[in-house]
Design an enzyme around this catalytic site. Structure first.
Site, short mmCIF file in Angstrom:
data_model
loop_
_atom_site.label_atom_id
_atom_site.label_comp_id
_atom_site.label_asym_id
_atom_site.label_seq_id
_atom_site.Cartn_x
_atom_site.Cartn_y
_atom_site.Cartn_z
CB SER A 135 -0.96 0.01 1.19
OG SER A 135 -2.06 -0.84 0.92
CB THR A 154 0.76 2.00 7.08
OG1 THR A 154 -0.64 2.11 6.79
CG2 THR A 154 1.11 2.86 8.27
#
Length: 205
Positions: A13, A151
């Site tokens: 991600s 994150t």
């Protein structure tokens, strides 16, 4: 150690930073409020089961939104920008909608750090409005003042392999400095089960 800093791993991600930059720059996303409709099918997370804008998809790591964005960017434009950025191994592989998740595309912690540094110092080959929009999205929405980041948890066969937390922060009281000229950039990489929670990565900074 030094070897780990050079080891290339899937960005997962954290690639949403670059996917957003390319999407905004090419017009595949018409601003951070660019809306995409949920298809009504059950998703991995309940929060994904609704319509999303680029901004909300970034904050909630909505995979389906960024898969649709990658399709609209297209293979040719995506590959061209990966090469311009010298992003890791610059490899898309066979599948345009999962290459940042499966390990076709890989990047090292050192390369992640260079990318974030350029993002916050206006050294990337993107327009200022595009860069500013992405930096603003990176401003942390939780209890981490003066931080901006993203994150990324990498899961394979149901097991967490590694997790990233990349971004920038300012020690000054003015959070706006994070959006503009952050004092420090950082990359955190956590291996194994501890990588599953974003808090573990945030605490490990």
């Amino acid at each position: 150690g030094g070897a780990l800093c050079k080891e290339r791993l899937a960005p997962c991600s954290t690639f949403k930073i670059v996917n957003s930059l390319i999407g905004l720059e090419t017009g595949a996303a018409e601003g951070v409020r660019a809306l995409r409709r949920w298809d009504g099918k059950k998703k991995y997370l309940e929060v994904w089961e609704r319509d999303h804008t680029l901004e909300s998809a970034f904050h909630n790591s909505v995979v389906w939104y960024y898969q649709a964005l990658a399709r609209d960017i297209g293979r040719e434009r995506m590959q061209r920008h990966l090469a311009r950025l010298r992003y890791g191994n610059e490899t898309i592989g066979e599948e345009l909608t999962t290459f940042w998740l499966t390990g076709a595309l890989t990047i090292s912690p050192r390369e992640q750090l260079e990318l974030v540094g350029k993002l916050y110092r206006d050294k990337l080959p993107f327009s200022l409005p595009t860069v500013t929009a992405v930096r603003t999205m990176m401003e942390s929405a939780d209890a981490l003042p003066h931080f901006g980041g993203k994150t990324g948890t990498c899961v394979r066969l149901g097991k967490t392999r590694h997790g990233w937390f990349v971004g920038a922060f300012s020690s000054a009281g003015d959070a706006a400095k994070v959006k503009a000229k952050a004092e420090y950039v950082f990359v955190t990489l956590v291996r194994g089960k501890r990588a599953a929670g974003s808090r573990a990565r945030e605490r490990s900074k």
